[in-house]
Enzyme design. Sequence first.
Site, PDB file in Angstrom:
ATOM      1  N   TYR A 152       0.839  -1.198   0.000  1.00  0.00           N
ATOM      2  CA  TYR A 152       0.000   0.000   0.000  1.00  0.00           C
ATOM      3  C   TYR A 152       0.879   1.254   0.000  1.00  0.00           C
ATOM      4  O   TYR A 152       0.646   2.196  -0.768  1.00  0.00           O
ATOM      5  CB  TYR A 152      -0.896  -0.032   1.245  1.00  0.00           C
ATOM      6  CG  TYR A 152      -1.731   1.207   1.484  1.00  0.00           C
ATOM      7  CD1 TYR A 152      -2.939   1.388   0.814  1.00  0.00           C
ATOM      8  CD2 TYR A 152      -1.330   2.184   2.399  1.00  0.00           C
ATOM      9  CE1 TYR A 152      -3.718   2.513   1.043  1.00  0.00           C
ATOM     10  CE2 TYR A 152      -2.098   3.305   2.630  1.00  0.00           C
ATOM     11  CZ  TYR A 152      -3.285   3.477   1.953  1.00  0.00           C
ATOM     12  OH  TYR A 152      -4.053   4.577   2.187  1.00  0.00           O
ATOM     13  N   LYS A 156       1.121   4.535  -2.705  1.00  0.00           N
ATOM     14  CA  LYS A 156       0.969   5.931  -2.297  1.00  0.00           C
ATOM     15  C   LYS A 156       2.229   6.732  -2.641  1.00  0.00           C
ATOM     16  O   LYS A 156       2.143   7.905  -3.013  1.00  0.00           O
ATOM     17  CB  LYS A 156       0.656   6.020  -0.793  1.00  0.00           C
ATOM     18  CG  LYS A 156      -0.755   5.546  -0.441  1.00  0.00           C
ATOM     19  CD  LYS A 156      -1.833   6.482  -1.001  1.00  0.00           C
ATOM     20  CE  LYS A 156      -3.231   6.107  -0.486  1.00  0.00           C
ATOM     21  NZ  LYS A 156      -4.287   6.994  -1.031  1.00  0.00           N
TER      22      LYS A 156
END
Lengths: 248, 441
Positions: A152, A156
Site C-alpha cells: 500500500y 501511495k
Amino acid sequence: MTMSRWLILGATSPIAREFARVAAASGADIVLAGRDMEDMERSAADIRARSERAVSVVEFDALDMAAHEAFVRRFDEGGEGSVGVFVAFGFMPSQAEIDATPELGAHVINANFTGAASVLLWLKPVLEKRKGVVVVLGSVAGDRGRASNYTYGSAKAGLHTFLQGLRIVLGRSGVRVINIKPGFIDTGMSWGNVKDGPLMAEPRALAERALKLADGKGEGESYFPWFWFVIMTIIKSVPYKIFRKLPI
Amino acid sequence: MMWKTATFSGWGRLPYGTCEAARPERLSQLRAAMTGGGAGTVIARGLGRSYGDCAVNEGGRLVLTERLDRLVSFDATTGEVVVEAGISLRSLLDIFLPRGFIVPVCPGSAFVTVGGAIANDVHGKNHEKDGAFAAHVGWFELMLPDGEIVRVSRESDAALFDATVGGIGLTGIIVTACLRLTRVPSNALIVRERPVPDLDALLAKLHEEASATYSVAWFDALAGGGGLGRGIVETATVSPTSIQIKPRKARSLPITPPSLVLNPLSVRAFNALYRARMPSNGRESLRGYDKFLFPLDSLRGWNRMYGKPGFRQFQSIVPAAALVPLLERIRASRAGSFLAVLKAMGPAGTGMLAFPMAGYAVALDFPNRPGVVELLGDLERITLEHGGRVYLAKDSCLSAQGFAAMYPRLPEFQDVLERVDPKRRLGSTMSRRLGIRGGAP
C-alpha cells in the site's frame, strides 16, 4: 476562492462524504463518483436536504481505466465554471492479507496509484481549460517502506511522485495540486486495525482541512494532522539498521 | 476489518466486559453486521449516552450506528424530516435551527442519536406539553435480525411500533425515521429562574408556571429537614426575537480526577454557590436553545468527573406522595451529587416499555462507591411501593422482579419479541440482567 463544482472520486468513503457536505455548504455543486450507486444516492439526498445545491451521482470505478475517458468527457459536459477534484478512493488490506493472496498486490497498486494517475491524466486538459484545484489523499505510509504496509505504501509513494510532476505542469495553467498525507483517520479502513488513541483524527476534521487548503492559495504536500510531519521526519531519519528492527 | 474487540460501557463508565463491535458506514455493511458472524446476541448502540448497560453487550456484538447519519428528505412546509437513525440531535439542531425548526423533544444532551431517542423514548423539559420523543415520530424503518427492513408505523403494525418505542433496541436496528420538527420564531427562549426554599414551594412553582413550554427544577440533594427540596425552578417560553449566539467552544474535561474530589463537602459548596448566584426574587433572561436545553454539553466528557469507578444515575417517576420518602432517603445517604433534577411529567405514550408517565421525575447521579447499590435498592423499593417506575436508559442495577412489576406491559412486549426475533438473536447486558426475554436472567 470557492469552486463552482467539485468532482468527488471515491464518494462513498466517510472522508469523501464529509468533504461533500462541507464543499456544498461552501456554495459548490457536487458530483459524487464511485461504485456503490445506492449509497451515493443516499449521500446525494443528504446534501440536497442540507444545502439545496445541485448534486449528481455518476458511476466511477478506478480500476476500469478503459472507461475513464468517457467518464471525464461526461463530467466536462455536465457543468460550467471552475472545477475542484477530490481524490478520496483507496484500498488498504493488511500486508498479511496480501502476502497470503499475492494477486491482491496488483489490485492494491492499481486501486491506489494506477487508477488515480489514469483519471487525473484524463482530467488534466479539463482542469487546464476550466481552472481549479486538485486535492488528493496521499498517505504517511508512502513516506518510507515498512514491513507492515509496504505494498500500500509503495502505491501511495508512486502517487506522491506523480503529483509532484502534475503540480508543475498544471501550475503553468494556474491549477493548484494539493497532496494531503493523512495519518490515522477514524474510518472503516482503520477500524480494528489501528488502536484508538490521541493519534486518531476524525474524518470531518480532515474534510474541513482539505476544503480550507483548496479554497486558499497554497499548494504542495501537507500532513494531517500536522504532527505527522514530526513523526514522519523522525521515521524517515532512523538509520536502516535500526529501522528494520522496529515493530512498525 | 468489520469487527473489533473492545470494552464498552454506558455514560456512567461502569466496567463491563468486552464485546465485538462493528461500525457500518453503508446500509449493506449494516445488514452484514446484523446477520453475519459471531456467536452471542447483537444490539445497536448510538452515541453511548445511556448511563447503564442497555447499549452494552458483554460477550456479544454491538452495532454502532453513528456513521449512518444522513438526511433522507426534508419538507420545509410541514417540518417533516426523514433521517438515517444514526444522526445526532446535535446535527439536526445545527442544520435546522437556523432554518427555524427545533427538534420537538430534546433530552439533557444533544449528543444522542435519533435511533437511541426512539429506542429509549426520551423526554425533555416539555414533557407535560409535548409528550415524549416517539409522539413526534410518524414511522421508522426497522432492520429485523434476519436483515429484512420493515417500515413500521402505528397504522402498519401498532404492536411492533409500540414495542420498539422504548424497547431499548430489542426489536431490531432502527435504520431511518420520519419525525416532525416544530417551527419556532427564533433561536432563543425567555428563561425564568426562581429560587424555592422547600419541596412544597418547588411543586407549587412548577404548577404555577404550567403555561411555560419548558420547566424543570434543580434541587439540593443534601439539604434536609425544613430545607428538603430546596432549589431553583427554571421555566422557559419561546422568544419572538432571536439573539446573537457565539459559536460554541466545546471544552472537555482534560483529565480523569481522583474519585474523592466529589465528596459531601465539595458538593455542598457547589450547591450553595449555585443558589447564591441567584437573586432572591429570581431572574429572567434570553438564552439560546442550546444553553437552556443542554447545559452539560458544554463540558465534553464530564462523565469522567466521577473518576475511575464511574457513577450510577437514578431516575424514576413517582406520584407526589413518594417525593418526601425518596428525597429523605437520598439525603440520608449523603451520596447524591451536585444538583438533582425534578420534573413534572405528562401522561404516558404508547410504548410498551417506555418510561414517561404522569407524575414527578427525579434524577440524580451517585458516585459508584460502596453502599450505592444498597441505596439504589431502597430507592427502587420506594418507587415500586408508590406505583412508580425506574428509567431503563439511566439504570444499572434494577432487579428483574422490580422491573417486571414497574413495567406491566412486559408480557405484551415479550409476545412481539417472540414474533420478530424467535431465535433470540437480539440482546444486551441489560436485557439479560432484567430477564426481559424470560427465563433465567
